[in-house]
Design an enzyme around this catalytic site. Sequence first.
Site, PDB file in Angstrom:
ATOM      1  N   GLU A  73      25.292  48.148  25.774  1.00  0.00           N
ATOM      2  CA  GLU A  73      26.062  48.162  27.144  1.00  0.00           C
ATOM      3  C   GLU A  73      26.146  49.244  27.968  1.00  0.00           C
ATOM      4  OE1 GLU A  73      26.078  45.246  28.224  1.00  0.00           O
ATOM      5  OE2 GLU A  73      27.321  43.954  26.769  1.00  0.00           O
ATOM      6  N   HIS A  92      35.026  48.295  27.822  1.00  0.00           N
ATOM      7  CA  HIS A  92      34.394  46.733  27.833  1.00  0.00           C
ATOM      8  C   HIS A  92      35.163  46.079  26.580  1.00  0.00           C
ATOM      9  CE1 HIS A  92      32.174  43.525  27.767  1.00  0.00           C
ATOM     10  NE2 HIS A  92      31.303  43.998  26.692  1.00  0.00           N
ATOM     11  N   HIS A  94      35.819  42.010  24.224  1.00  0.00           N
ATOM     12  CA  HIS A  94      35.729  40.762  24.268  1.00  0.00           C
ATOM     13  C   HIS A  94      36.918  40.132  24.017  1.00  0.00           C
ATOM     14  CE1 HIS A  94      31.279  40.955  23.150  1.00  0.00           C
ATOM     15  NE2 HIS A  94      31.480  41.592  24.459  1.00  0.00           N
ATOM     16  N   TYR A 113      52.423  39.496  40.287  1.00  0.00           N
ATOM     17  CA  TYR A 113      52.056  40.844  41.409  1.00  0.00           C
ATOM     18  C   TYR A 113      51.325  41.905  40.633  1.00  0.00           C
ATOM     19  CZ  TYR A 113      55.845  43.432  39.229  1.00  0.00           C
ATOM     20  OH  TYR A 113      56.797  44.107  38.257  1.00  0.00           O
ATOM     21  N   HIS A 155      31.618  36.105  28.201  1.00  0.00           N
ATOM     22  CA  HIS A 155      31.213  37.536  27.734  1.00  0.00           C
ATOM     23  C   HIS A 155      32.521  38.048  27.350  1.00  0.00           C
ATOM     24  CE1 HIS A 155      28.499  41.148  27.632  1.00  0.00           C
ATOM     25  NE2 HIS A 155      29.570  41.325  26.710  1.00  0.00           N
ATOM     26  N   TYR A 208      54.712  54.619  43.623  1.00  0.00           N
ATOM     27  CA  TYR A 208      55.685  54.547  42.372  1.00  0.00           C
ATOM     28  C   TYR A 208      55.377  55.705  41.264  1.00  0.00           C
ATOM     29  CZ  TYR A 208      56.837  52.684  37.677  1.00  0.00           C
ATOM     30  OH  TYR A 208      57.302  52.686  36.476  1.00  0.00           O
TER      31      TYR A 208
END
Length: 221
Positions: A73, A92, A94, A113, A155, A208
């Site tokens: 990928e 990335h 799964h 939120y 995916h 924050y």
Amino acid sequence: MVHEELKREMIAVCNFMNDKGINQGTSGNVSVRVDGGLLITPSGVAYAEMVPDDIVMMHEDASHEGTRRPSTEWRFHRDLIAKKPEVGAVIHLHSRFCTSLSMLRREIPAVHYMIAAAGGPTIPCVPYVTWGTQELADLIVGALADRQACLLANHGMVAIGANLKKAAALAVEVETLAAQYWHALQVGVPYVLPDDEIERVIEKFKSYGQGKDPDRLPSCC
Ligand SMILES: [Zn+2]
């Protein structure tokens, strides 16, 4: 050795995601921006067995150094690092709940939120195309033009951040949100917060944690 510390940090994050149960086998991959390109996890090496020498240095022209081949990928990792200067790391996965929602080709709406941590009132789901393709990379870069995370139909998911800790924290947050949304869907139709509320939260997040750990995600506490 070049980038030794960074490579160890990448492996630690990979193992952290395994321990959290948000990765699946050898399917996830991680990259980090470095001068001249990116460091990326190798293809087909289990996280638990990975050593610093397994991490691949990829240059902007996609040539690479090291004993291993880069993750299959690599195209979207390279393109996100190349086209988004604010991005320092790409993850990335799964992971179970993000991937389950992606099978329904359903974006995550503003049912909590904390979605604001991903940059807007939705976490989009990009259409299905074959893994490893430039077409998939282009879809992901498009979806993340104004977001920090997206689902990939049938995916998995992608999360980005200014550095590896922030990208990993967001990946955990997005998977948590996907799980909460999934559970709420079992009972009824979840209430979706209006866009202007998410805009307010995004503004609150900007102030924050000043003086606190900069790698933490903002929250109410
Ligand atoms: Zn994948």
